[in-house]
Design an enzyme around this catalytic site. Structure first.
Site, PDB file in Angstrom:
ATOM      1  N   LYS A 235       0.796  -1.226   0.000  1.00 36.70           N
ATOM      2  CA  LYS A 235       0.000   0.000   0.000  1.00 36.70           C
ATOM      3  C   LYS A 235       0.829   1.276   0.000  1.00 36.70           C
ATOM      4  O   LYS A 235       0.388   2.316  -0.501  1.00 36.70           O
ATOM      5  CB  LYS A 235      -0.935   0.001   1.207  1.00 36.70           C
ATOM      6  CG  LYS A 235      -2.098  -0.963   1.120  1.00 36.70           C
ATOM      7  CD  LYS A 235      -3.162  -0.467   0.158  1.00 36.70           C
ATOM      8  CE  LYS A 235      -4.440  -1.272   0.255  1.00 36.70           C
ATOM      9  NZ  LYS A 235      -5.499  -0.751  -0.620  1.00 36.70           N
TER      10      LYS A 235
ATOM     11  N   SER B 212       0.729  -9.931  -0.696  1.00 37.26           N
ATOM     12  CA  SER B 212       0.327  -8.536  -0.530  1.00 37.26           C
ATOM     13  C   SER B 212       0.804  -7.886   0.762  1.00 37.26           C
ATOM     14  O   SER B 212       1.004  -6.670   0.798  1.00 37.26           O
ATOM     15  CB  SER B 212      -1.192  -8.415  -0.633  1.00 37.26           C
ATOM     16  OG  SER B 212      -1.819  -9.353   0.214  1.00 37.26           O
TER      17      SER B 212
END
Length: 315
Positions: free
Chosen positions: A53, A302
């Protein structure tokens, strides 16, 4: 609607140079042997704040600065990983940050936001509360996924995995709101048109798949999953456009599938990973995704922001 271009990704690479970790693409022979594939993992759990992110958050803020539009402060809504990334970006630029998070957010993620200097507001109505605070304080709302600069930042992950090994035949990407797979697909599709790009969602948090089936609607019930990093409240218009045009398939895995794959993925990679990273292995294990023997296969991991409490449930 304009999709992320080669130039957008190149600009993001330039902005992020020296500001992010160039995470490794690691061979994983244990999984390769299991599936008769050439498997490698992109270890974004080793990124700043423990997930991909930060790429999108920093790129969006740097792009604002280039346009002489640096805000006086930042707001965001997130279950955790985007929240940490925005707090990290705000601290890097000396900007106050307010993040709206759900009351059920993982406590260690809430603590991490505060550690990076972010103010946390717990609320069940993430978007409305965030928009209200944004208006009251005159800050800039930095979206978690439905933003061209955020998507271009995530696309730098795709550029890296292309540079670090042979062209992939299959790329498996966890899907929440769709920002990660939008960026990865934009980078990979341009360079390797023959690559198969597949997104994997939790069946109980399938906002992108639901929106594709319904024409853009958000789910009637709140998405919830042990893969909390993928439990986005809705899909974005821009991310849906990317998925429609660039992604080959979108599959779902159950909570049981994720739990069964999670520990084995950590054991195979020797990496500390959150459940969201395990959806890709779950898709292979359950046969929802298959490939010809020897296919160069990339699993995008992720993030690694898992709470110690959750880890004890695997003992």
């Amino acid at each position: 609607m304009r999709l992320t271009s080669v130039d957008d990704v190149t600009a993001a690479e330039r902005r992020l140079a020296g500001r992010i970790v160039r995470t490794p693409l690691l061979p994983c022979p244990q999984l390769g042997d299991e599936f008769a594939l050439d498997v490698a993992v992109k270890a974004e759990n080793l990124q700043h704040t423990g997930s991909f992110k930060v790429r999108g958050a920093l790129n969006a803020l740097l792009a604002l600065a280039e346009r002489q539009a640096t805000p006086t402060g930042l707001t965001a809504f997130s279950a955790g990983n985007h929240a940490m990334a925005v707090a990290f970006a705000g601290r890097a630029f000396g900007l106050p940050t307010v993040v709206c998070m759900p009351p059920h957010a993982v406590p260690t993620k809430i603590e991490a936001v505060r550690r990076w200097g972010g103010e946390v507001v717990l609320t069940d109505d993430l978007l409305a509360t965030c928009e209200e605070i944004t208006a009251e304080r005159g800050y800039h709302l930095l979206p978690p996924f439905d933003d061209p600069d955020v998507i271009a930042g995530q696309a730098t992950l795709g550029r890296e995995l292309l540079a670090d090994g042979p062209p992939p035949g299959l790329v498996l990407v966890p899907v929440g709101g769709g920002g990660l797979i939008s960026g990865v697909a934009a980078a990979v599709r341009d360079a390797v048109p023959t690559a198969r790009i597949v997104g994997v969602e939790p069946a109980t948090a399938n906002v992108v798949g639901h929106a594709l089936r319904t024409g853009g609607d958000a789910p009637a019930t709140r998405p919830v999953s042990m893969a909390d990093g993928l439990a986005a409240p809705f899909a974005g218009r821009l991310t849906l456009a990317h998925v429609r045009d660039l992604v080959d398939d979108l599959v779902e895995v159950t909570e049981a599938d994720i739990r069964a794959a999670w520990w084995d993925l950590m054991a195979a990679t020797r990496l500390l990973l959150e459940p969201a990273a395990a959806v890709t292995l779950a898709a292979l294990r359950t046969g929802r995704v298959t490939a010809a023997p020897g296919t160069r296969t990339i699993l995008v991991l992720s993030g690694g922001n898992v709470s110690p409490t959750m880890l004890t449930t695997l003992a």
